[in-house]
Design an enzyme around this catalytic site. Structure first.
Site, PDB file in Angstrom:
ATOM      1  N   LYS A 143       0.795   4.004  -2.912  1.00 33.09           N
ATOM      2  CA  LYS A 143       0.350   5.375  -2.610  1.00 33.09           C
ATOM      3  C   LYS A 143       1.490   6.385  -2.815  1.00 33.09           C
ATOM      4  CE  LYS A 143      -4.009   4.653  -1.507  1.00 33.09           C
ATOM      5  NZ  LYS A 143      -5.083   5.151  -2.388  1.00 33.09           N
TER       6      LYS A 143
ATOM      7  N   TYR B 153       0.845  -1.207   0.000  1.00 30.73           N
ATOM      8  CA  TYR B 153       0.000   0.000   0.000  1.00 30.73           C
ATOM      9  C   TYR B 153       0.879   1.256   0.000  1.00 30.73           C
ATOM     10  CZ  TYR B 153      -4.124   2.812   1.436  1.00 30.73           C
ATOM     11  OH  TYR B 153      -5.151   3.724   1.516  1.00 30.73           O
TER      12      TYR B 153
HETATM   13  P1  NAD Z   1     -14.207   2.444   0.831  1.00 33.76           P
HETATM   14  O1  NAD Z   1     -13.909   1.000   0.987  1.00 33.76           O
HETATM   15  O2  NAD Z   1     -15.343   3.017   1.589  1.00 33.76           O
HETATM   16  O3  NAD Z   1     -14.369   2.805  -0.705  1.00 33.76           O
HETATM   17  C1  NAD Z   1     -13.514   2.300  -1.684  1.00 33.76           C
HETATM   18  C2  NAD Z   1     -14.348   1.961  -2.921  1.00 33.76           C
HETATM   19  O4  NAD Z   1     -13.453   1.501  -3.940  1.00 33.76           O
HETATM   20  C3  NAD Z   1     -15.366   0.831  -2.647  1.00 33.76           C
HETATM   21  O5  NAD Z   1     -16.656   1.233  -3.028  1.00 33.76           O
HETATM   22  C4  NAD Z   1     -14.841  -0.311  -3.485  1.00 33.76           C
HETATM   23  O6  NAD Z   1     -15.866  -1.148  -4.023  1.00 33.76           O
HETATM   24  C5  NAD Z   1     -14.093   0.428  -4.583  1.00 33.76           C
HETATM   25  N1  NAD Z   1     -13.139  -0.451  -5.263  1.00 33.76           N
HETATM   26  C6  NAD Z   1     -12.273  -1.335  -4.726  1.00 33.76           C
HETATM   27  N2  NAD Z   1     -11.611  -2.002  -5.687  1.00 33.76           N
HETATM   28  C7  NAD Z   1     -12.068  -1.511  -6.873  1.00 33.76           C
HETATM   29  C8  NAD Z   1     -11.782  -1.796  -8.232  1.00 33.76           C
HETATM   30  N3  NAD Z   1     -10.902  -2.744  -8.578  1.00 33.76           N
HETATM   31  N4  NAD Z   1     -12.444  -1.096  -9.183  1.00 33.76           N
HETATM   32  C9  NAD Z   1     -13.349  -0.150  -8.848  1.00 33.76           C
HETATM   33  N5  NAD Z   1     -13.680   0.142  -7.589  1.00 33.76           N
HETATM   34  C10 NAD Z   1     -13.045  -0.528  -6.607  1.00 33.76           C
HETATM   35  O7  NAD Z   1     -12.841   3.164   1.246  1.00 33.76           O
HETATM   36  P2  NAD Z   1     -12.387   4.689   1.207  1.00 33.76           P
HETATM   37  O8  NAD Z   1     -11.626   4.894   2.464  1.00 33.76           O
HETATM   38  O9  NAD Z   1     -13.477   5.613   0.873  1.00 33.76           O
HETATM   39  O10 NAD Z   1     -11.310   4.635   0.038  1.00 33.76           O
HETATM   40  C11 NAD Z   1     -11.204   5.639  -0.956  1.00 33.76           C
HETATM   41  C12 NAD Z   1      -9.729   5.919  -1.217  1.00 33.76           C
HETATM   42  O11 NAD Z   1      -9.158   6.546  -0.073  1.00 33.76           O
HETATM   43  C13 NAD Z   1      -8.877   4.674  -1.472  1.00 33.76           C
HETATM   44  O12 NAD Z   1      -7.992   4.930  -2.542  1.00 33.76           O
HETATM   45  C14 NAD Z   1      -8.116   4.495  -0.178  1.00 33.76           C
HETATM   46  O13 NAD Z   1      -6.914   3.818  -0.388  1.00 33.76           O
HETATM   47  C15 NAD Z   1      -7.939   5.918   0.256  1.00 33.76           C
HETATM   48  N6  NAD Z   1      -7.658   6.157   1.674  1.00 33.76           N
HETATM   49  C16 NAD Z   1      -8.506   5.777   2.650  1.00 33.76           C
HETATM   50  C17 NAD Z   1      -8.226   6.105   3.982  1.00 33.76           C
HETATM   51  C18 NAD Z   1      -9.168   5.763   5.115  1.00 33.76           C
HETATM   52  O14 NAD Z   1      -8.787   5.946   6.295  1.00 33.76           O
HETATM   53  N7  NAD Z   1     -10.361   5.304   4.871  1.00 33.76           N
HETATM   54  C19 NAD Z   1      -7.068   6.820   4.284  1.00 33.76           C
HETATM   55  C20 NAD Z   1      -6.212   7.176   3.248  1.00 33.76           C
HETATM   56  C21 NAD Z   1      -6.521   6.869   1.953  1.00 33.76           C
END
Ligand code: NAD
Length: 260
Positions: free
Chosen positions: A168, A164
């Site tokens: 990232k 990850y």
């Molecule tokens: P989430 O799980 O709520 O949403 C992520 C979405 O991505 C889901 O709806 C999932 O179905 C979709 N997804 C996964 N694999 C996929 C694919 N192959 N094709 C299309 N869609 C796909 O999580 P989130 O936290 O809202 O994540 C959004 C972004 O934020 C991600 O890139 C994640 O890495 C990043 N992020 C999250 C956090 C956190 O604390 N939640 C922190 C830093 C970064």
């Protein structure tokens, strides 16, 4: 003397694609963009989950359409991006948000290889593929905006998270490289690094552990709501955000600022 042209703070009528928009930050972004008058392509793995977000947007008078899209499938990216452009008559905004978590210890053998490949495909390769697929239409927009969602894991590392972290960190580099390459065409490319956010990804972290982590790591001592990240994304896609590009912006409650 020449003057600054009018700077619009509206995305009304603009066409936006949001990947991973069925949940968490993607969902919050799609809903916020639609509430600001954008036409939103809600894309995610599961059609019915996209349909639910579209229904919510339409119930509030917004315009959106659901597109099932697995961002690890290059052909599907090309097809969906072309369908979005055909449906809405162009593309102005692309938010690369879809993501998965990818914790894996370095000594996990073949399992590590599988996690690595999947993490890189979904979290990094997909970002450049969607951009390249959307470029013909972004080039026709008078305010083309790309936002990549990275993570504070792209700025520092949590133990056991190397796939990850690598992906990232790659997103921050990809953002800078694309900003430099596309700047001469007026297309901006920026990157947001969220800290701990209440989304599907962190749903399984017990509330007590969330509180402990946030108190120990962030300046604001709390997890954020996905809407708090969506508002930063909105600010970067406004036509008025015309001189911001190549920026890597933490939205992390002061996590990266904190040293003790
Ligand atoms: P989430 O799980 O709520 O949403 C992520 C979405 O991505 C889901 O709806 C999932 O179905 C979709 N997804 C996964 N694999 C996929 C694919 N192959 N094709 C299309 N869609 C796909 O999580 P989130 O936290 O809202 O994540 C959004 C972004 O934020 C991600 O890139 C994640 O890495 C990043 N992020 C999250 C956090 C956190 O604390 N939640 C922190 C830093 C970064």
């Amino acid at each position: 003397m020449e003057q600054c042209p009018p700077l619009s703070r509206s995305i009304a009528g603009r066409v936006a694609i949001v990947t991973g928009a069925a949940s968490g930050m993607g969902r919050a972004t799609a809903i916020l963009f639609a509430s600001e008058g954008a036409k939103v392509a809600v894309t995610d793995l599961d059609q019915s989950a996209c349909d639910a977000v579209v229904a919510e947007i339409e119930a509030n008078g917004g315009t959106a359409k659901a597109f099932a899209l697995d961002v690890s499938n290059v052909d599907a990216i090309n097809d969906v991006v072309a369908s979005v452009a055909q449906t809405f008559g162009g593309i102005d905004i692309l938010v690369n948000n879809a993501g998965i978590s990818a914790f894996c210890p370095l000594d996990a053998g073949e399992q590590y290889d599988a996690v690595w490949d999947r993490a890189l495909a979904i979290l990094l390769t997909a970002h450049q593929r969607t951009v390249r697929a959307a470029l013909p239409w972004l080039r026709e927009s008078d305010a083309a905006r790309i936002v990549n969602i990275a993570s504070t894991e792209g700025l520092g590392a949590t133990p056991g998270d190397t796939p990850y972290v690598a992906a990232k960190t790659g997103v921050t580099g990809l953002t800078r490289g694309m900003a430099v390459d596309l700047g001469k065409e007026g297309i901006t490319v920026n990157c947001i690094c969220p800290g701990p956010i209440r989304t599907g990804m962190t749903n399984n972290v017990p509330e007590e552990d969330k509180m402990l982590y946030a108190k120990r790591r962030t300046a604001l001592r709390r997890y954020a709501w996905p809407e708090e990240v969506a508002h930063m994304t909105l600010s970067l896609v406004l036509p008025a955000a015309s001189f911001i590009t190549g920026a890597v912006i933490p939205v992390d409650g002061g996590l990266m600022a904190r040293n003790a």
